[in-house]
Design an enzyme around this catalytic site. Structure first.
Site, PDB file in Angstrom:
ATOM      1  N   TYR A  18       0.830  -1.215   0.000  1.00 25.44           N
ATOM      2  CA  TYR A  18       0.000   0.000   0.000  1.00 25.44           C
ATOM      3  C   TYR A  18       0.859   1.258   0.000  1.00 25.44           C
ATOM      4  CZ  TYR A  18      -3.119  -3.718   1.420  1.00 25.44           C
ATOM      5  OH  TYR A  18      -3.801  -4.905   1.479  1.00 25.44           O
ATOM      6  N   TYR A 146     -13.587  -6.487   3.611  1.00 28.40           N
ATOM      7  CA  TYR A 146     -12.272  -6.667   2.996  1.00 28.40           C
ATOM      8  C   TYR A 146     -12.064  -8.161   2.783  1.00 28.40           C
ATOM      9  CZ  TYR A 146      -7.340  -6.936   2.059  1.00 28.40           C
ATOM     10  OH  TYR A 146      -6.136  -7.214   1.462  1.00 28.40           O
ATOM     11  N   ASP A 247     -15.818 -15.461   5.299  1.00 29.37           N
ATOM     12  CA  ASP A 247     -14.381 -15.212   5.248  1.00 29.37           C
ATOM     13  C   ASP A 247     -13.914 -14.994   6.687  1.00 29.37           C
ATOM     14  OD1 ASP A 247     -11.851 -14.144   5.121  1.00 29.37           O
ATOM     15  OD2 ASP A 247     -12.290 -12.734   3.494  1.00 29.37           O
ATOM     16  N   LYS A 276      -4.359 -16.250   7.734  1.00 26.94           N
ATOM     17  CA  LYS A 276      -3.668 -15.439   8.744  1.00 26.94           C
ATOM     18  C   LYS A 276      -3.110 -16.238   9.919  1.00 26.94           C
ATOM     19  CE  LYS A 276      -4.769 -10.771   7.616  1.00 26.94           C
ATOM     20  NZ  LYS A 276      -5.879 -10.447   6.706  1.00 26.94           N
TER      21      LYS A 276
HETATM   22  C1  LIG Z   1      -6.073 -10.515   5.244  1.00 25.22           C
HETATM   23  C2  LIG Z   1      -7.400 -10.903   4.745  1.00 25.22           C
HETATM   24  C3  LIG Z   1      -7.563 -11.486   3.476  1.00 25.22           C
HETATM   25  C4  LIG Z   1      -6.414 -11.666   2.512  1.00 25.22           C
HETATM   26  O1  LIG Z   1      -5.453 -12.528   2.969  1.00 25.22           O
HETATM   27  P1  LIG Z   1      -3.961 -12.504   2.345  1.00 25.22           P
HETATM   28  O2  LIG Z   1      -3.264 -13.644   2.995  1.00 25.22           O
HETATM   29  O3  LIG Z   1      -3.395 -11.155   2.699  1.00 25.22           O
HETATM   30  O4  LIG Z   1      -4.112 -12.652   0.871  1.00 25.22           O
HETATM   31  C5  LIG Z   1      -8.835 -11.869   3.096  1.00 25.22           C
HETATM   32  N1  LIG Z   1      -9.885 -11.703   3.920  1.00 25.22           N
HETATM   33  C6  LIG Z   1      -9.767 -11.166   5.149  1.00 25.22           C
HETATM   34  C7  LIG Z   1     -10.971 -11.044   6.031  1.00 25.22           C
HETATM   35  C8  LIG Z   1      -8.526 -10.741   5.606  1.00 25.22           C
HETATM   36  O5  LIG Z   1      -8.415 -10.164   6.811  1.00 25.22           O
END
Ligand SMILES: *Cc1c(COP(=O)(O)O)cnc(C)c1O
Length: 426
Positions: A18, A146, A247, A276
């Site tokens: 970013y 996101y 997600d 993560k």
């Molecule tokens: C960080 C994140 C992503 C993307 O994961 P990356 O490993 O950075 O590609 C997708 N969804 C959520 C909710 C996230 O916090």
């Protein structure tokens, strides 16, 4: 090479996230990390309030994770996953199936969170096509979300934060409803439920799936919502023959006080993304889980395979360290830690309510957020928090922390006082 020379080369060649090239605020040079502390080249130590983008839940150089990685690298660091398999991947998939709700049975291992969202969407579209519903190929989401930075996840990120205007004509145009009303404990708003119901009904014929972050919207704005909206989404998607994707890349593995945020609502999605904290922050790995119905639908369709296969899929080092990390979570001690952190963040951040620039103070599980009435000046905020001995990465109008679960009360006091100082300076 000395620190100044390294930083000069960094500015000349290394693109940071970013950021323009070179970045506006020079990065800090890290030489090591141990427990919850980052060690800088200039000798300073900072208490990490970010868990390295919410992943390092057990802190750095954890002996159990280090040992798992060393043992696995002595056996094999990587083999291709096409036609081959191995114990670390089998154990990981089985553990994930055990941890998640019963109907999630199949696991696709991915190399990052964004890829796991790509795979989730591919699963949904392909499943719909397999059953003769190729017309169902759009996604519905609420604003403020996101889901990652590759193009499909970008298409369901918040249209403003995700700069959809810049990408008009490039990103698929998905269906957006307003962001869910704020507040984990705020009573559910019936008019918002009506909005969800109307949008899903209106678009049912073209919708493959609804995708949301349950309970906490992370990088889209660090907002919390009532779990009831997730129950509503489950009912509406079932009623209108639409799949539901959660997600949990940010919320999974205890961050909100439950192993998965969906458990606050008692809701099972059709597809679940995790990432993560999956490897305790050691290596890049994510996973997409789905139901037998989706897997069977795809496997009996016109293209009876899931056409996806990253080179480093199922990487044994990442699987081994993920297994070790899930092993550390298995005794349930994290639950006590997250409760303790929640209490410490509530107490430590409460004085922020009296600061003139602070619009909102919110805490849920091991997440603490100060929202200001204007965007944070990153250079000033970084200066202030590091002077207070903490590492934080504010964005937009948010100064927040997602500390490692192993943070002590003294570590948390460093983090919350740095947050208060940054908010006072703003
Ligand atoms: C960080 C994140 C992503 C993307 O994961 P990356 O490993 O950075 O590609 C997708 N969804 C959520 C909710 C996230 O916090």
């Amino acid at each position: 090479m000395d620190a100044a020379a390294l930083l000069a080369l960094d500015a000349a060649h290394v693109w940071h996230p970013y950021a323009p090239m070179p970045g506006r605020v020079p990065p800090l040079l890290v030489t090591g990390a141990r427990g919850v502390r980052l060690e800088l080249a200039d000798g300073r130590e900072l208490v990490d309030g970010m868990s390295s983008w919410w992943a390092a839940v057990h802190g750095y150089r954890h002996p159990v994770l280090d040992a798992a990685l060393a043992e696995q690298s002595a056996r094999m660091s990587h083999v291709m996953f096409g036609g081959l398999t191995h114990e670390p991947a089998i154990t990981l998939a089985t553990t994930l199936v055990d941890l998640t709700p019963d109907s999630l049975e199949h696991v696709f291992l991915c190399d990052s969170g964004s890829v796991s969202v790509e795979v989730a969407v591919k699963m949904c579209l392909q499943y719909q096509r397999s059953r003769g519903r190729g017309d169902k190929r759009r996604l519905l989401t609420w604003r403020g979300g996101y889901h990652g930075d590759t193009f499909t996840p970008m298409s369901v990120c918040d249209p403003e934060g995700g700069m959809h205007a810049l990408w008009r004509g490039v990103l698929p145009e998905q269906v957006f409803v307003p962001a869910p009303p704020s507040g984990f404990g705020a009573p559910p708003d019936p008019s918002y439920v009506d909005t969800l119901a109307a949008a899903i009904a209106r678009h049912a014929d073209e919708l493959a799936a609804v995708i949301v972050e349950p309970v906490v919207q992370g990088a889209g704005g660090m907002r919390f919502h009532h779990p009831e909206y997730l129950r509503v989404l489950r009912e509406l998607t079932e009623e209108h023959d639409v799949l539901l994707v959660f997600d949990e890349i940010a919320t999974g593995f205890g961050r909100t006080g439950r192993m998965f945020a969906a458990q606050h609502a008692g809701v099972t999605p059709d597809v679940l993304c995790v990432g993560k904290a999956l490897t305790g922050g050691y290596l890049s790995m994510a996973a997409t889980l789905c139901t037998a119905e989706i897997a069977d639908g795809i496997s009996m369709g016109e293209l009876p395979v899931l056409a996806h296969g990253p080179t480093f899929m199922g990487n044994p080092l990442a699987c081994a360290v993920a297994n070790a990390s899930l092993g550390l979570l298995a005794d349930g001690g994290w639950e006590h830690d997250v409760k303790r952190i929640e209490a410490a963040l509530r107490a430590g951040l409460a004085p922020a309510a009296d600061l003139p620039a602070v619009r909102d103070v919110r805490v849920l599980g091991a997440i603490g957020v100060l929202q200001l009435d204007h965007p944070v000046d990153m250079a000033v905020a970084t200066e202030v928090v590091t002077a207070h001995g903490a590492w934080l990465r504010p964005f937009r109008d948010l100064i927040y922390t997602m500390p490692p679960y192993v943070s002590t009360d003294a570590d948390l006091a460093v983090v919350t006082s740095a947050m208060l100082a940054a908010a006072a300076a703003a």
